[in-house]
Design a protein around this motif. Structure first.
Motif, short mmCIF file in Angstrom:
data_model
loop_
_atom_site.label_atom_id
_atom_site.label_comp_id
_atom_site.label_asym_id
_atom_site.label_seq_id
_atom_site.Cartn_x
_atom_site.Cartn_y
_atom_site.Cartn_z
N THR A 1 51.38 22.53 -19.62
CA THR A 1 52.74 23.02 -19.47
C THR A 1 52.88 23.92 -18.25
OG1 THR A 1 53.00 22.93 -21.86
CG2 THR A 1 54.60 24.24 -20.67
N ARG A 2 51.83 24.63 -17.88
CA ARG A 2 51.91 25.57 -16.77
C ARG A 2 51.60 24.94 -15.42
NH1 ARG A 2 49.53 31.42 -17.78
NH2 ARG A 2 51.61 32.26 -17.55
N CYS A 3 50.48 24.21 -15.29
CA CYS A 3 50.06 23.73 -13.98
C CYS A 3 50.23 22.22 -13.79
CB CYS A 3 48.61 24.11 -13.70
SG CYS A 3 47.39 23.23 -14.69
N LEU B 1 48.17 23.69 -23.06
CA LEU B 1 47.61 24.44 -21.95
C LEU B 1 46.17 24.02 -21.70
CD1 LEU B 1 48.74 28.12 -22.71
CD2 LEU B 1 49.72 26.56 -21.05
N HIS C 1 46.94 33.06 -19.30
CA HIS C 1 47.97 33.41 -20.29
C HIS C 1 47.48 34.55 -21.18
CE1 HIS C 1 51.32 32.89 -23.01
NE2 HIS C 1 50.47 32.78 -24.03
N CYS D 1 44.50 27.84 -17.54
CA CYS D 1 45.82 28.44 -17.78
C CYS D 1 45.81 29.27 -19.06
CB CYS D 1 46.89 27.37 -17.85
SG CYS D 1 47.30 26.67 -16.23
#
Length: 46
Positions: free
Chosen positions: A9-11, A33, A41, A37
């Protein structure tokens, strides 16, 4: 055997299930994730 699970979801990196082990974490909300990440987080939460 590698099975594609989804994208972080982040990278946006592709996360796989490798030989029965997930190469990341899935939260109840459906957030996926990768391990790098996840570490970022958890440090952000401190």
């Amino acid at each position: 055997m590698d099975e594609k699970v989804g994208k972080c979801t982040r990278c946006g990196i592709t996360i796989f299930c490798r030989s029965g082990f997930l190469n990341g974490v899935i939260y109840k909300e459906g957030v996926l994730l990768c391990f790098p990440c996840l570490e970022e987080h958890s440090q952000d939460q401190k």
